[in-house]
Design an enzyme around this catalytic site. Structure first.
Site, PDB file in Angstrom:
ATOM      1  N   VAL A 105      -8.005   6.240 -23.570  1.00 10.81           N
ATOM      2  CA  VAL A 105      -7.478   5.355 -24.604  1.00 10.81           C
ATOM      3  C   VAL A 105      -8.358   4.109 -24.678  1.00 10.81           C
ATOM      4  O   VAL A 105      -8.608   3.443 -23.672  1.00 10.81           O
ATOM      5  CB  VAL A 105      -6.010   4.979 -24.304  1.00 10.81           C
ATOM      6  CG1 VAL A 105      -5.527   3.895 -25.265  1.00 10.81           C
ATOM      7  CG2 VAL A 105      -5.116   6.205 -24.402  1.00 10.81           C
ATOM      8  N   GLU A 118      -5.314  -0.785   6.487  1.00  7.24           N
ATOM      9  CA  GLU A 118      -5.204   0.645   6.764  1.00  7.24           C
ATOM     10  C   GLU A 118      -6.575   1.295   6.879  1.00  7.24           C
ATOM     11  O   GLU A 118      -6.807   2.148   7.746  1.00  7.24           O
ATOM     12  CB  GLU A 118      -4.363   1.315   5.682  1.00  7.24           C
ATOM     13  CG  GLU A 118      -2.892   0.887   5.743  1.00  7.24           C
ATOM     14  CD  GLU A 118      -2.034   1.506   4.673  1.00  7.24           C
ATOM     15  OE1 GLU A 118      -0.809   1.602   4.880  1.00  7.24           O
ATOM     16  OE2 GLU A 118      -2.572   1.894   3.622  1.00  7.24           O
ATOM     17  N   ASP A 125       1.264  -2.171 -12.937  1.00  2.34           N
ATOM     18  CA  ASP A 125       0.281  -3.236 -12.728  1.00  2.34           C
ATOM     19  C   ASP A 125      -0.095  -3.970 -14.000  1.00  2.34           C
ATOM     20  O   ASP A 125      -0.587  -5.092 -13.945  1.00  2.34           O
ATOM     21  CB  ASP A 125      -0.996  -2.648 -12.121  1.00  2.34           C
ATOM     22  CG  ASP A 125      -1.027  -2.783 -10.611  1.00  2.34           C
ATOM     23  OD1 ASP A 125      -0.079  -3.355 -10.048  1.00  2.34           O
ATOM     24  OD2 ASP A 125      -2.002  -2.320 -10.002  1.00  2.34           O
ATOM     25  N   GLN A 137       6.509   1.278  -6.061  1.00  2.00           N
ATOM     26  CA  GLN A 137       7.933   1.336  -6.354  1.00  2.00           C
ATOM     27  C   GLN A 137       8.290   0.558  -7.619  1.00  2.00           C
ATOM     28  O   GLN A 137       9.191   0.952  -8.364  1.00  2.00           O
ATOM     29  CB  GLN A 137       8.738   0.813  -5.163  1.00  2.00           C
ATOM     30  CG  GLN A 137       9.043   1.872  -4.126  1.00  2.00           C
ATOM     31  CD  GLN A 137       9.860   3.018  -4.708  1.00  2.00           C
ATOM     32  OE1 GLN A 137      10.766   2.833  -5.504  1.00  2.00           O
ATOM     33  NE2 GLN A 137       9.525   4.222  -4.293  1.00  2.00           N
TER      34      GLN A 137
END
Length: 443
Positions: free
Chosen positions: A82, A178, A307, A323
């Site tokens: 898009v 992480e 976001d 979430q």
């Protein structure tokens, strides 16, 4: 591109957490759903770092969108990019493999276009410090990490081994922490006996962040526990320092040169250009300011989730985590369903925070949910259970679980391969829109 139906058309842009949640929630709605994504797959982004550090393969965290929605007859999947939205004409513009600026009309539009890397005004850093937002990024970083050990093994000058085996990660949010822990386990456990001329365990891992704490969204106690765990794994944690320069030879941090051939960017995200497409008000970061029902001001038929959306709750902006995107996708779909069926609108959107978690190397994680703050092995088990639950397909849950058990018991990883893919066909020739693959990593 016309959609042959008398039912309302709901176009969803982005097949990440938010877009996919919306599409699924519209399964029983009398509408034609059109989901558009730049790729043909949904990525479970929280485990991208495990692909980048060779624990999992791309196929273990990526699911074809058509497979996920195969039992949903009212949904059409379009692979395309898009490039714009025309609210006046109620259409989106899409570049496909063989066509450009194809118009797809809508009655309702959900933009779940996600985010891309944010280099905070230093776009030149991207060439030397790749970020981690998609499977291609993960494979490229895996190649870069593993190649460093191969180069060191072949290097005749021992004085260069240290530079080749120095890994710098910029950003101490969940992705950076992480990743640092996973690299530490890789060099200490998996690779320690596989080389003859170098000692992989001698690798230097540096985690840099401008903030005062690692994992700043967690409580101070959990943040300190994570930092202590990283240091126990041999990671150098440098807080309160910005990266002033990144080039082919390393980084400059607080005036100090750290020589490294492997720099990875894990600091911050920037939203897609949806605000520019809509010519709508945005926040300082470029996210679209939405109403309490997630719609765009003056355009009640357009919703922005994940976001790309900016919404305050209790005086604070909602975080860019998976979430939030999932709950917003569900809400937007439910509101559209109620409009189509002539029912009253639901109450304004409100995010229910189920908590945050991050893993820090083997057998250690931190978990924060309300007043519950846990670190250590039990938090790690909870982290594993939650992540398995949210994988898109049941076969992936089984595959990932077995791979984790095997890696835990033997130290052997799922894909310690250097695979340099050849360039394939591109989707059109328009300027690339950042990450239309959906929603955020918890960062």
């Amino acid at each position: 591109m016309s959609v042959s139906t008398n039912a309302p058309v709901v176009v969803i842009v982005g097949g990440g957490f938010g877009g996919l949640a919306a599409a699924k929630a519209l399964k029983r709605t009398a509408a034609q759903v059109v989901l558009i994504d730049r790729t043909n797959h949904h990525v479970f982004q929280p485990l991208l770092y495990q692909v980048a550090t060779a624990v999992l393969t791309p196929g273990q965290i990526g699911s074809p969108i058509r497979v996920i929605l195969r039992n949903q007859p009212n949904c059409i999947v379009v692979m395309g990019e898009v490039t714009g939205v025309s609210p006046a004409d109620k259409c989106v513009l899409v570049n496909g493999v063989d066509r450009e600026n194809v118009r797809i009309n809508y009655d309702y539009l959900i933009l779940a276009t996600g985010a891309s890397h944010n280099y905070f005004g230093h776009g030149e850093f991207e060439k030397y410090a790749p970020g981690l937002k998609g499977l291609a990024d993960a494979v490229a970083i895996r190649n870069k990490i593993l190649t460093a050990f191969e180069q060191a093994e072949a290097e005749e000058d021992p004085s260069r081994h240290r530079d080749l085996l120095t890994f710098v990660l910029v950003g101490a949010g969940p992705t950076g922490v992480e990743m640092a822990g996973a690299i530490a386990d890789l060099v200490r456990i998996t690779l320690r006996s596989e080389f003859r001329r170098i000692d992989p365990a001698s690798a230097r891992i540096v985690l840099v962040d401008a903030g005062p704490r690692a994992l700043g969204t967690f409580s101070e106690r959990l943040s300190s526990a994570a930092k202590a765990r990283l240091e126990k794994l041999g990671v150098e944690v440098r807080l309160g320092h910005t990266v002033d320069q990144v080039d082919d030879d390393g980084v400059m941090v607080a005036g100090e040169r750290i020589t490294s051939k492997t720099v990875i960017w894990t600091a911050g995200v920037t939203p897609s250009p949806a605000g520019k497409w809509l010519k709508s008000e945005t926040d300082r970061g470029g996210r679209v300011r939405v109403e309490k029902d997630l719609s765009v001001p003056q355009h009640p038929e357009i919703f922005v989730v994940g976001d790309t959306a900016s919404l305050d709750q209790d005086g604070k902006p909602l975080p860019g985590v998976a979430q939030v995107a999932i709950q917003q996708g569900h809400y937007a779909a439910r509101l559209i369903h109620r409009r189509i069926t002539g029912k009253s609108a639901p109450a304004p959107f409100r995010y229910f925070d189920k908590g945050n978690m991050a893993v820090v190397g083997k057998s250690f994680a931190i978990l924060q949910s309300g007043d519950v703050h846990v670190s250590g092995f039990l938090a790690w088990l909870a982290w594993a259970a939650v992540h398995l639950q949210f994988l898109a397909q049941s076969n992936l849950r089984v595959s990932v679980f077995l791979q984790w058990v095997w890696t835990y018991l033997t130290g052997q990883r799922g894909s310690v391969l250097i695979v340099n893919h050849r360039a394939g066909p591109q989707l059109g020739t328009a300027t690339r829109a950042p990450d239309l693959v959906g929603s955020p990593l918890p960062d």
